[in-house]
Design a protein around this motif. Sequence first.
Motif, short mmCIF file in Angstrom:
data_model
loop_
_atom_site.label_atom_id
_atom_site.label_comp_id
_atom_site.label_asym_id
_atom_site.label_seq_id
_atom_site.Cartn_x
_atom_site.Cartn_y
_atom_site.Cartn_z
N GLU A 102 2.60 -31.86 -58.47
CA GLU A 102 3.50 -32.57 -59.46
C GLU A 102 2.74 -33.49 -60.29
O GLU A 102 2.84 -33.74 -61.71
CB GLU A 102 4.73 -33.19 -58.98
CG GLU A 102 5.58 -32.20 -58.24
CD GLU A 102 5.45 -31.78 -56.83
OE1 GLU A 102 4.36 -32.30 -56.07
OE2 GLU A 102 5.96 -30.93 -56.03
N LYS D 387 6.68 -37.09 -51.84
CA LYS D 387 7.08 -36.66 -53.23
C LYS D 387 7.77 -37.81 -53.79
O LYS D 387 7.71 -38.22 -55.00
CB LYS D 387 8.14 -35.49 -53.22
CG LYS D 387 7.21 -34.29 -52.73
CD LYS D 387 6.49 -33.61 -53.53
CE LYS D 387 5.86 -32.51 -53.06
NZ LYS D 387 4.35 -32.10 -53.50
N ARG D 388 8.82 -38.62 -52.89
CA ARG D 388 9.40 -39.78 -53.60
C ARG D 388 8.35 -41.04 -53.96
O ARG D 388 8.78 -41.33 -55.03
CB ARG D 388 10.37 -40.32 -52.80
CG ARG D 388 11.07 -41.39 -53.25
CD ARG D 388 12.07 -41.01 -54.32
NE ARG D 388 13.25 -42.14 -54.61
CZ ARG D 388 13.27 -42.40 -55.85
NH1 ARG D 388 12.66 -41.33 -57.04
NH2 ARG D 388 14.19 -43.29 -56.30
N ASP D 391 7.15 -40.92 -57.56
CA ASP D 391 8.02 -41.58 -58.72
C ASP D 391 7.40 -43.05 -58.83
O ASP D 391 7.92 -43.66 -59.90
CB ASP D 391 9.64 -41.62 -58.26
CG ASP D 391 10.23 -40.20 -58.51
OD1 ASP D 391 9.45 -39.39 -59.28
OD2 ASP D 391 10.94 -39.72 -57.65
N TYR D 392 6.81 -43.67 -57.95
CA TYR D 392 6.58 -44.93 -58.05
C TYR D 392 5.09 -45.08 -58.69
O TYR D 392 4.25 -46.30 -58.50
CB TYR D 392 6.61 -45.71 -56.61
CG TYR D 392 8.02 -45.95 -56.35
CD1 TYR D 392 8.74 -47.11 -56.84
CD2 TYR D 392 8.62 -44.69 -55.39
CE1 TYR D 392 10.25 -47.18 -56.28
CE2 TYR D 392 9.84 -45.27 -55.27
CZ TYR D 392 10.67 -46.15 -55.61
OH TYR D 392 11.96 -46.10 -55.27
N ALA D 443 12.94 -35.06 -55.00
CA ALA D 443 12.11 -35.92 -55.70
C ALA D 443 10.87 -34.98 -55.63
O ALA D 443 10.81 -34.04 -55.03
CB ALA D 443 11.47 -37.21 -54.64
N PRO D 444 9.94 -35.24 -56.74
CA PRO D 444 9.93 -36.21 -57.68
C PRO D 444 10.75 -36.30 -58.69
O PRO D 444 11.10 -35.08 -59.14
CB PRO D 444 8.54 -36.55 -57.82
CG PRO D 444 8.08 -35.06 -58.05
CD PRO D 444 8.84 -34.29 -56.80
N HIS D 445 11.15 -37.42 -59.31
CA HIS D 445 12.19 -37.26 -60.37
C HIS D 445 11.30 -37.86 -61.79
O HIS D 445 11.83 -37.49 -62.70
CB HIS D 445 13.38 -38.10 -60.27
CG HIS D 445 14.06 -37.61 -59.03
ND1 HIS D 445 13.74 -38.48 -57.72
CD2 HIS D 445 14.92 -36.91 -58.71
CE1 HIS D 445 14.34 -37.99 -56.82
NE2 HIS D 445 15.19 -37.06 -57.33
N ALA D 446 10.37 -38.53 -61.63
CA ALA D 446 9.60 -39.18 -62.84
C ALA D 446 8.49 -38.73 -63.04
O ALA D 446 7.71 -39.11 -64.15
CB ALA D 446 9.60 -40.74 -62.37
N THR D 447 8.11 -37.52 -62.64
CA THR D 447 6.79 -37.01 -62.84
C THR D 447 6.81 -35.81 -63.92
O THR D 447 8.00 -35.34 -64.18
CB THR D 447 6.13 -36.17 -61.71
OG1 THR D 447 7.14 -35.20 -60.92
CG2 THR D 447 5.89 -37.52 -60.68
N ARG D 450 8.33 -31.45 -62.09
CA ARG D 450 9.51 -31.83 -60.85
C ARG D 450 9.11 -30.95 -59.74
O ARG D 450 7.86 -30.18 -59.76
CB ARG D 450 10.79 -31.47 -61.28
CG ARG D 450 11.38 -32.41 -62.54
CD ARG D 450 11.60 -33.71 -62.20
NE ARG D 450 12.78 -33.58 -61.38
CZ ARG D 450 14.02 -33.90 -61.78
NH1 ARG D 450 14.25 -33.73 -63.06
NH2 ARG D 450 15.09 -33.89 -61.02
#
Lengths: 440, 440, 471, 471
Positions: A102, D387-388, D391-392, D443-447, D450
Amino acid sequence: MSGTPFAPHTPAETRAMLDEVGAESEADLFDIPDGVGFDGVFDIAPRTEREIRHEVAEMLSRNDDLVEFMGRGHYDHYVPSPVDHLADRSEFLTSYTQYQPEITQGFLQVLFEYQSMLVELTGLGVANCSMYDSATALAEAARLADRVRSASGSTVLVPDSLRDGKRAVLDNYVTGSDLTVAEYPTSEGTADVDALADLADAETVLVYAENPTVRGCIEERLTDIGALADENEALFCLGTDLLALSLLQEPASVGADVVVGSAGALGMPTSYGMGLGIFATREDYLRQVPGRLVGASEDGRGNRAYTLTLQTREQHIRKERATSNICTNQAWVALRTAMHVAHLGPDGMVDLAEDCVRYARDLAHRIDEVGGLQAPVDDRHHFREFVVSTDQPAPAVAGDLAEEGYAVHVVGEHEIQLCVTETNVGAVDGLVAALAEVGP
Amino acid sequence: MSGTPFAPHTPAETRAMLDEVGAESEADLFDIPDGVGFDGVFDIAPRTEREIRHEVAEMLSRNDDLVEFMGRGHYDHYVPSPVDHLADRSEFLTSYTQYQPEITQGFLQVLFEYQSMLVELTGLGVANCSMYDSATALAEAARLADRVRSASGSTVLVPDSLRDGKRAVLDNYVTGSDLTVAEYPTSEGTADVDALADLADAETVLVYAENPTVRGCIEERLTDIGALADENEALFCLGTDLLALSLLQEPASVGADVVVGSAGALGMPTSYGMGLGIFATREDYLRQVPGRLVGASEDGRGNRAYTLTLQTREQHIRKERATSNICTNQAWVALRTAMHVAHLGPDGMVDLAEDCVRYARDLAHRIDEVGGLQAPVDDRHHFREFVVSTDQPAPAVAGDLAEEGYAVHVVGEHEIQLCVTETNVGAVDGLVAALAEVGP
Amino acid sequence: RYEPLLSEKDTTRVEIGGAGDGGDESGDDDSPLPDELTRDSLELPALSEPELARHYTRLSQMNYGVESGPYPLGSCTMKYNPSFTEDVAADPNGAVHPDRDDATVEGSLELQYRLQDYLGRIGGMDAVTLQPPAGAAGELTGILIAKAYHEAHGNDRSEVIIPASAHGTNFASAAMAGYDVVELPSGDDGRVDLDALDAAVGEDTAALMLTNPNTVGLFERDIETIAEMVHDAGGLLYYDGANLNALLGRARPGDMGFDIMHYNVHKTFATPHGGGGPGAGPVGVVAELADYLPRPHVRESDAGYELYDPESSIGKLHGFHGNWLVLVKAYAYIARLGDAGLRDASAKAVLNANYLGSQLDYDIPYGPFHHEFAASTGEQDAADVAKRMLDYGVHPPTTKWPEMVPEAMLTEPTEVESRETLDDLARAFNAAAGEDDATLADAPHATTARRIDQVSAARTPRLSWRALDDE
Amino acid sequence: RYEPLLSEKDTTRVEIGGAGDGGDESGDDDSPLPDELTRDSLELPALSEPELARHYTRLSQMNYGVESGPYPLGSCTMKYNPSFTEDVAADPNGAVHPDRDDATVEGSLELQYRLQDYLGRIGGMDAVTLQPPAGAAGELTGILIAKAYHEAHGNDRSEVIIPASAHGTNFASAAMAGYDVVELPSGDDGRVDLDALDAAVGEDTAALMLTNPNTVGLFERDIETIAEMVHDAGGLLYYDGANLNALLGRARPGDMGFDIMHYNVHKTFATPHGGGGPGAGPVGVVAELADYLPRPHVRESDAGYELYDPESSIGKLHGFHGNWLVLVKAYAYIARLGDAGLRDASAKAVLNANYLGSQLDYDIPYGPFHHEFAASTGEQDAADVAKRMLDYGVHPPTTKWPEMVPEAMLTEPTEVESRETLDDLARAFNAAAGEDDATLADAPHATTARRIDQVSAARTPRLSWRALDDE
């Protein structure tokens, strides 16, 4: 400077962090028995950036400054500047294998494009992300043949002219298998197909041929070799390089099952032999391919996305039953190679490849006109390089040429080999003059 | 190749686009009267990347390979590798002035940080994004003085030792104003403050002094000079460089109203004089500052954001009433300089600056021990450089030194000037030996 | 996405001096200077190299360059900057001190000589100086040459005529040289109004400064007449080279009657703009003015090349020899293209502008244009339209200039864009065309930073991290 | 954000041959080869340099590297890669052909010799080969040396013992050399179980391969006993150098009793990983094994340095001399740090791992650890937690390995991270700790991309743009 310049810790921060973990000192963090602790010195003095740049430049300046007319599996082509600048972008250069696709779509797409270029160039359905070099790629091809043809036999046939480097690597890679490596004769720089026909039999699992061959000859009977392999239920493995692929017969069209060879001729300077191994094969053998593969998929929003795939072939999952032990590969070189291919484009590739035929032809012709020298020795079309026979002992000729500023191969008692590309074609006048002086 | 390699148009695309705009040919798009059309040739042959790299390398290799002990306003400090790699990122290198700050926050922040570093180093409230070099920065300082002090007079006082390059640029920049430039004497390499006191009067709008001076001397009476300027309601402009600023007296503390000089000593190799001009001043004169300024603001979400500001000072808005005609500046050099300062850090800056005092002191001491040579000529502390007197004619000494592989300045009939930094300190033994040979 | 300031990450204050007495020659770590000659302390950011690498990498990713996408800033000629020119300029043998004896830097001199020669041929000029470090510096150089010429001929002329649509630098440069600026209104066709020129030109005219094609891309068809009028009045004709990319191999300022010109090598010859600079502004002149060029100048000599001071030199415009690295890149670019490439570059630049113009929903009042055009956003605010274009991932054109076009979008795609990219650009333009003022006023929406408050930036200037700390 | 494939942008099909007869020597543009020796046509992307520059620039911006942020992949040692090593490696004088007569490349030989020497000192080994182009190749080299040694001594040994927690390459390399792998379970304390080893080791034992510290960062305290057991049985001890960054200047494999080791210079010595390679895997051996090293090897000679073939050489592991550029960078890095820097690098690497570990809300079953640790996400799926973390804005650790820790997060921050960055990392870890499975699974949500469907990628392999076209 009392420590590494690449750690950010001030003494105060170090102290605070030690306190946080409840340690008195850094030494306390090491759980090393007294008996095996090391408190000696390496006696390696730290130097500044500036000093090291100067030191290595000084050291390497002691290499003789020769114009190289050398090839035999490692070629010098001009790498366009954007390849350096774009490949050096830190997001590419300093990234790891794409275990988190990703956030590594960029490199994955480049590798997917690299694989795709090899599919176009070879006509085969699958190409991996890279092997170390052409020698290890050939060795992996033999191991693949062993896996898919082990029921039928164990002989790998290679030309008697195979470079020692490839042969020695092959020998090491098959040492753990039942494979045996045998040689077939060559004639006029290419395979002696009749002799090969006599040698190939039901025991044969792989027939390896090269195009161009190590003497620079363009193989004229590839289809026959492919048919021979096929008749004996052996795989036909073709060794070549990326530029040759753009002009010479398409491997798939001559029955090649595996294509190996060097891609590093494009994308890399002559880095003392550092390169990149091509590995492409038929889709039939997909699950037996060594090394990494990038595939297209979709992400959670349905957009196209790329990822490493079929990893169950690999060592980190399959361990001793993996298709290969390869882990770290030459991905960044593959990126450079793909950039070089893209920069040339199909027109540029074919033009350059045709030039490499013309350069060799024209240089051989000029040398042949010098008394005491014959070129090319082999009655074949040539790609980039060819063998010259001299009346003088070849090592002496090469030594004399080095005095004149030229580096060439010695390939026989009275044979030298010359390779000419766009990077040294401007120096052929000098070479011919020097040869006329020292060769006859 | 029949066209530029940097346009993507295939013949078919060109044709289609011409059709779209309703033109028969490219020539039809040019609305040029016959009388002034050009159909000749420039007689410039196109070359490949490879050829041009070779050609320029060949050309520049004809520069004599000398170890330079040269300074006088342009200095060689080692530029750390990350400066090259990071500054060459195309997002920085190929961007334009930040007219769309929403997509150029990165460069704006770098320039804001550069301005901030100058504020720390000078103690003054405002620094601009860059001038071309120290000469144009000085000239702009004079023009600023003219704007803010024009009611009181028109004399700019500069040292009689001012480099011709600075003086000549200053003369050109004040040609459109009522300013006149006059010289004050120097003694032992620094300002003759008593003589300056006699010259400064109500007509004086700017007093310019340097620290270190062009002869490498550290000025000892800056506070007196500042007071003199102040008494006469003139601005005190101090010329210096970024590294000197890190160690020598803070300009604000000695009453400087404007600081100009060279930043290029940090961030750039000795590029035949290409550099970067510092320009910092008191906040009082903010709206009279020439060149670009970056300010902090907020974006629509309330986040901090940076933008070019106070543009009404500039030529593209104020036209003939602008503070300066400067448009294109040295932003990318400022970026490199900021990176170099950040890489050194305050410790590294001060250490290097102190080294530059020691290097000069120690080299002068060694040379002074050679019979027939006196160094330093000036009874001052020195920064990086100093003047040596010889019994021989200085041009002959310099010529002989060039034969030995060293480049130095000739600054008088029997005076040469030497500059020593971390990049050439390793060569001082050879220089001293050569000087002992040719100097006395 | 936010990247803290260096000062917000880590700073150190270093105390300076203390032990040193200035007479210390032992080479130890004590301060080598007496305290009264040093500052007390220095506070600056102190970060490790890995931290710095990340800082600048992240900042770079928050910046749009030519390799990010199209950059059609009118009058700025944002071409692709070939990376090989960087390699050429990085040659360490070119990294020489500017005061080197010219006999020891024959290579550097030869490169400069060749570039002077190339530029002369391209512009139709007899002599070229490479010293001016930017276009505006080139303008000042040119005007100072004109001034010196007039003074040498006993002419006391006080005015420089400049069309209203000219670059702001023209006005500022003329003023810096001490001239009064006479602003020339545009004619109805967007070109120089000959009647207005006739009224303006006279015995006070030192020079006319002209861009051709002008800043809306129009070729000044009457250039021969204009030149005659100015020359007849005893004035000189100055060519602003900002738009030279329109004409390479098609027309030369020298042939049009210009006496002086500057070249923007960071526009026409593809040297990178570097976020605002460095550029270089070489100046070419006709033979009659060659003696006025800045000193020193490069010429051939018996031994090769040498520096000399032209007889009536105006002096200097840079402390040393100008922006060397930029000049090397320009040389490499010109050598790469050669005659045919230069000619083709202009052809494709003009084709691209015309093609893009044909795809827009906005009015383009003036034509036929060459390498750039000024579309008008009509009732919409051009600056708002530009902000909205950012949401489409492209860089917008120059806005609200020149003023002869209301709500102008001055657009110059250059030759490097493909038809596909031009179509993308057109989509970005046209998407904004249908949108309401509120959407536009709030744009951009998809960028890292949203619309930035310019008013507060100017009203409360905060120009350093110290200023932020003080709040 | 989507960047089209090169093939989706523009391709050209070039037809090849036709006119040529192969005998044509006129040098014209006809094909120089007869048609039967050439392919019919070639179709590949055809884009201009500006278009390519944008393609690769955009792709790079869709990739995370060490200069993007922390990269705490356990067992991968993702250090900052100092850029000056790139400059050093780019020296054109090092760009020589691999078949050059060794007397004409004295500089290249000297650099190799010095690096061999450095590595020998650092590892406590008597002789070092630089030829293996990667760590796995180094392992194969080492095992082949062991095999050759045993064969030379008439020992027919068939087994290599490897701890279950070892790197997969260990198993694969041993198998490639023809050995049966005997897998050694971990003891309760996470280290080698001496009883299990005692049961496994014997006259069939060719070698024991060991990583120390092991893959959860634990030092094998019983290493002296282990070495004695293996040596007593006639086996050799192989050291996997993947974790050498934990021990620089604190302990040396040679001193622990290892006979053979490989170095991962792309880990310990900071050469860039390049998206998967190239690396280099030099192999060090004790004096008794030096004659088995790959050929050719560099040694000192009267004239300076020379290549020679060790007497009982196992042959070659690379067609030429390995990955030269990587080796040069490693040399430069070691020279930069020197004794104190190397020792400090390990100290800070271990400090950072311990500090980070102390800040996490997850359990870390084994310790005391050194440069890396394996936290367990317990009931949560470690891969989902990773994966989460994306998002950071950080790179997560290695997940689900080694298997001795359930749902392992193998974390190695290296010495280059600051306390602030480690705190950021800890926040990313801990934020995921409290989240529900649904959030994690999505997750991820912000990449940019996805979560990517791995199953369909493997089930329907599409490995080239031709495969996509065929759909």
